[in-house]
Design a protein around this motif. Structure first.
Motif, PDB file in Angstrom:
ATOM      1  N   HIS A 143       0.857  -1.188   0.000  1.00  0.00           N
ATOM      2  CA  HIS A 143       0.000   0.000   0.000  1.00  0.00           C
ATOM      3  C   HIS A 143       0.884   1.226   0.000  1.00  0.00           C
ATOM      4  CE1 HIS A 143      -3.628  -2.351   0.588  1.00  0.00           C
ATOM      5  NE2 HIS A 143      -2.910  -3.125   1.388  1.00  0.00           N
ATOM      6  N   GLN A 148      -3.254   5.101   0.626  1.00  0.00           N
ATOM      7  CA  GLN A 148      -2.894   3.692   0.777  1.00  0.00           C
ATOM      8  C   GLN A 148      -3.460   2.821  -0.350  1.00  0.00           C
ATOM      9  OE1 GLN A 148      -0.844   2.301   3.384  1.00  0.00           O
ATOM     10  NE2 GLN A 148      -0.350   4.472   3.397  1.00  0.00           N
ATOM     11  N   ARG A 149      -3.206   3.256  -1.569  1.00  0.00           N
ATOM     12  CA  ARG A 149      -3.676   2.493  -2.734  1.00  0.00           C
ATOM     13  C   ARG A 149      -2.821   1.238  -2.896  1.00  0.00           C
ATOM     14  NH1 ARG A 149      -4.112   7.849  -5.657  1.00  0.00           N
ATOM     15  NH2 ARG A 149      -6.317   8.330  -5.465  1.00  0.00           N
ATOM     16  N   PRO A 150      -3.478   0.141  -3.222  1.00  0.00           N
ATOM     17  CA  PRO A 150      -2.686  -1.093  -3.394  1.00  0.00           C
ATOM     18  C   PRO A 150      -1.912  -1.063  -4.708  1.00  0.00           C
ATOM     19  CG  PRO A 150      -5.002  -1.523  -3.773  1.00  0.00           C
ATOM     20  CD  PRO A 150      -4.907  -0.100  -3.325  1.00  0.00           C
TER      21      PRO A 150
END
Length: 186
Positions: A143, A148-150
Protein backbone atom coordinates in the motif's frame (compact mmCIF):
# COMPACT_ATOMS: atom_id res chain seq x y z
CA UNK A 1 -55.87 -27.90 -51.37
CA UNK A 2 -55.28 -31.68 -51.29
CA UNK A 3 -52.07 -33.00 -49.73
CA UNK A 4 -50.03 -35.93 -50.96
CA UNK A 5 -49.88 -39.03 -48.79
CA UNK A 6 -46.33 -38.44 -47.49
CA UNK A 7 -47.19 -34.84 -46.50
CA UNK A 8 -50.35 -36.04 -44.80
CA UNK A 9 -48.39 -38.68 -42.82
CA UNK A 10 -45.78 -36.13 -41.75
CA UNK A 11 -48.52 -33.73 -40.68
CA UNK A 12 -50.26 -36.46 -38.64
CA UNK A 13 -46.96 -37.41 -36.95
CA UNK A 14 -46.20 -33.81 -36.12
CA UNK A 15 -49.64 -33.21 -34.59
CA UNK A 16 -50.14 -36.54 -32.82
CA UNK A 17 -47.70 -36.06 -29.85
CA UNK A 18 -48.83 -32.48 -29.29
CA UNK A 19 -52.49 -33.51 -29.03
CA UNK A 20 -51.62 -36.32 -26.61
CA UNK A 21 -49.51 -34.06 -24.40
CA UNK A 22 -52.14 -31.32 -24.29
CA UNK A 23 -54.93 -33.72 -23.36
CA UNK A 24 -53.19 -35.09 -20.26
CA UNK A 25 -52.89 -32.93 -17.17
CA UNK A 26 -49.53 -34.33 -16.04
CA UNK A 27 -46.28 -33.93 -17.94
CA UNK A 28 -45.02 -36.98 -19.83
CA UNK A 29 -41.89 -38.69 -18.61
CA UNK A 30 -38.66 -38.23 -20.58
CA UNK A 31 -38.84 -41.89 -21.63
CA UNK A 32 -42.28 -41.31 -23.16
CA UNK A 33 -41.12 -38.15 -24.91
CA UNK A 34 -38.03 -39.81 -26.38
CA UNK A 35 -39.69 -43.09 -27.33
CA UNK A 36 -41.37 -41.68 -30.45
CA UNK A 37 -39.49 -38.95 -32.31
CA UNK A 38 -41.61 -36.21 -33.84
CA UNK A 39 -39.06 -35.20 -36.47
CA UNK A 40 -35.98 -36.49 -38.24
CA UNK A 41 -32.85 -34.91 -39.64
CA UNK A 42 -34.01 -35.84 -43.12
CA UNK A 43 -37.26 -33.92 -42.63
CA UNK A 44 -35.31 -30.84 -41.51
CA UNK A 45 -32.80 -30.94 -44.34
CA UNK A 46 -35.12 -31.52 -47.29
CA UNK A 47 -38.75 -30.54 -47.64
CA UNK A 48 -41.13 -33.46 -48.08
CA UNK A 49 -41.62 -34.52 -51.68
CA UNK A 50 -44.58 -32.85 -53.31
CA UNK A 51 -46.52 -33.55 -56.43
CA UNK A 52 -46.82 -30.87 -59.07
CA UNK A 53 -50.59 -30.70 -58.58
CA UNK A 54 -50.51 -30.03 -54.84
CA UNK A 55 -47.67 -28.06 -53.29
CA UNK A 56 -47.93 -27.18 -49.61
CA UNK A 57 -48.32 -23.53 -48.69
CA UNK A 58 -45.27 -23.62 -46.38
CA UNK A 59 -42.91 -24.24 -49.33
CA UNK A 60 -42.34 -20.98 -51.13
CA UNK A 61 -40.81 -20.83 -54.58
CA UNK A 62 -37.71 -18.67 -54.92
CA UNK A 63 -37.49 -16.94 -58.25
CA UNK A 64 -34.39 -16.24 -60.26
CA UNK A 65 -34.75 -12.49 -59.71
CA UNK A 66 -34.96 -13.00 -55.91
CA UNK A 67 -31.79 -15.10 -56.02
CA UNK A 68 -29.96 -12.45 -58.08
CA UNK A 69 -31.13 -9.73 -55.68
CA UNK A 70 -29.86 -11.69 -52.65
CA UNK A 71 -26.53 -12.37 -54.35
CA UNK A 72 -26.10 -8.67 -55.15
CA UNK A 73 -26.92 -7.74 -51.51
CA UNK A 74 -24.35 -10.25 -50.27
CA UNK A 75 -21.79 -9.09 -52.86
CA UNK A 76 -21.51 -12.63 -54.21
CA UNK A 77 -20.97 -13.53 -57.87
CA UNK A 78 -24.01 -14.34 -59.98
CA UNK A 79 -24.34 -17.91 -61.30
CA UNK A 80 -22.67 -18.56 -64.64
CA UNK A 81 -25.02 -21.25 -65.97
CA UNK A 82 -28.71 -22.08 -65.55
CA UNK A 83 -27.80 -25.38 -63.87
CA UNK A 84 -25.68 -23.52 -61.31
CA UNK A 85 -28.60 -21.15 -60.73
CA UNK A 86 -31.01 -24.07 -60.21
CA UNK A 87 -28.58 -25.63 -57.72
CA UNK A 88 -28.37 -22.34 -55.78
CA UNK A 89 -32.15 -21.98 -55.72
CA UNK A 90 -32.56 -25.58 -54.54
CA UNK A 91 -29.97 -25.09 -51.79
CA UNK A 92 -31.59 -21.84 -50.67
CA UNK A 93 -35.03 -23.47 -50.54
CA UNK A 94 -33.62 -26.33 -48.41
CA UNK A 95 -32.05 -23.80 -46.04
CA UNK A 96 -35.30 -21.85 -45.78
CA UNK A 97 -37.16 -25.08 -45.04
CA UNK A 98 -34.74 -25.78 -42.19
CA UNK A 99 -35.12 -22.25 -40.78
CA UNK A 100 -38.92 -22.48 -40.93
CA UNK A 101 -38.82 -25.84 -39.10
CA UNK A 102 -36.62 -24.33 -36.37
CA UNK A 103 -38.91 -21.29 -36.10
CA UNK A 104 -41.92 -23.57 -35.52
CA UNK A 105 -40.36 -25.04 -32.35
CA UNK A 106 -42.27 -24.00 -29.22
CA UNK A 107 -39.79 -22.21 -26.94
CA UNK A 108 -42.13 -21.01 -24.21
CA UNK A 109 -40.47 -21.33 -20.83
CA UNK A 110 -36.99 -21.81 -22.31
CA UNK A 111 -34.40 -19.33 -21.06
CA UNK A 112 -32.25 -17.68 -23.75
CA UNK A 113 -28.73 -18.98 -24.17
CA UNK A 114 -26.22 -16.54 -22.72
CA UNK A 115 -23.05 -18.57 -23.19
CA UNK A 116 -22.05 -22.05 -24.23
CA UNK A 117 -20.57 -23.45 -21.06
CA UNK A 118 -21.04 -26.16 -18.51
CA UNK A 119 -23.72 -24.83 -16.16
CA UNK A 120 -23.79 -27.71 -13.70
CA UNK A 121 -23.31 -27.02 -9.99
CA UNK A 122 -19.87 -28.67 -10.05
CA UNK A 123 -18.71 -26.42 -12.92
CA UNK A 124 -20.02 -23.32 -11.12
CA UNK A 125 -18.07 -24.27 -7.99
CA UNK A 126 -14.95 -24.89 -10.06
CA UNK A 127 -15.21 -21.54 -11.89
CA UNK A 128 -16.04 -19.43 -8.82
CA UNK A 129 -13.13 -17.33 -7.55
CA UNK A 130 -13.14 -17.00 -3.77
CA UNK A 131 -11.21 -14.79 -1.36
CA UNK A 132 -9.08 -17.80 -0.39
CA UNK A 133 -8.05 -18.17 -4.06
CA UNK A 134 -7.02 -14.50 -4.22
CA UNK A 135 -5.29 -14.35 -0.82
CA UNK A 136 -1.82 -15.05 -2.23
CA UNK A 137 -2.16 -12.19 -4.73
CA UNK A 138 -3.55 -9.82 -2.10
CA UNK A 139 -0.64 -10.61 0.22
CA UNK A 140 1.81 -9.73 -2.57
CA UNK A 141 0.53 -6.11 -2.72
CA UNK A 142 1.95 -3.11 -0.97
CA UNK A 143 0.00 0.00 0.00
CA UNK A 144 1.51 3.29 -1.13
CA UNK A 145 0.63 6.97 -0.96
CA UNK A 146 -1.60 9.02 1.27
CA UNK A 147 -4.71 7.01 0.40
CA UNK A 148 -2.89 3.69 0.78
CA UNK A 149 -3.68 2.49 -2.73
CA UNK A 150 -2.69 -1.09 -3.39
CA UNK A 151 0.15 -1.70 -5.84
CA UNK A 152 1.33 -5.05 -7.06
CA UNK A 153 4.86 -5.93 -6.13
CA UNK A 154 6.61 -7.24 -9.18
CA UNK A 155 8.79 -10.24 -8.59
CA UNK A 156 11.41 -11.49 -10.98
CA UNK A 157 11.00 -15.10 -11.93
CA UNK A 158 14.35 -16.76 -12.35
CA UNK A 159 14.31 -19.45 -14.99
CA UNK A 160 17.45 -21.54 -15.12
CA UNK A 161 16.85 -22.78 -18.66
CA UNK A 162 16.68 -19.26 -20.14
CA UNK A 163 20.17 -18.36 -18.93
CA UNK A 164 21.74 -21.53 -20.29
CA UNK A 165 20.29 -21.08 -23.76
CA UNK A 166 22.74 -19.63 -26.29
CA UNK A 167 20.69 -17.82 -28.89
CA UNK A 168 23.53 -17.28 -31.38
CA UNK A 169 25.21 -20.61 -30.65
CA UNK A 170 24.50 -22.05 -34.09
CA UNK A 171 25.36 -18.89 -36.07
CA UNK A 172 28.20 -19.20 -38.59
CA UNK A 173 29.64 -15.77 -37.74
CA UNK A 174 28.92 -13.67 -34.71
CA UNK A 175 30.08 -10.40 -33.23
CA UNK A 176 29.57 -10.41 -29.47
CA UNK A 177 25.95 -11.26 -28.72
CA UNK A 178 24.86 -10.60 -32.34
CA UNK A 179 25.01 -12.85 -35.38
CA UNK A 180 26.44 -11.49 -38.62
CA UNK A 181 24.61 -11.69 -41.94
CA UNK A 182 26.81 -11.30 -44.98
CA UNK A 183 25.26 -9.54 -47.94
CA UNK A 184 26.68 -8.66 -51.31
CA UNK A 185 25.79 -5.76 -53.53
CA UNK A 186 24.92 -6.80 -57.05
Amino acid sequence: MPLCTSCRCLLRRALRPRQRFLSTSSKPSPAEMLSKPTWSVRSLRHPPPTTTAAAPAATEKITSSQLHHLLRLAALPLPQTPSEENTMISTLQDQLHFVRAVQRVDTTGVEPLRAIQDETEEARRENTITLADMQGLLDAEEHVGHYQRPRRVRTRIEDESSEKWDVVGTAGRKAGKYFVVESRKT
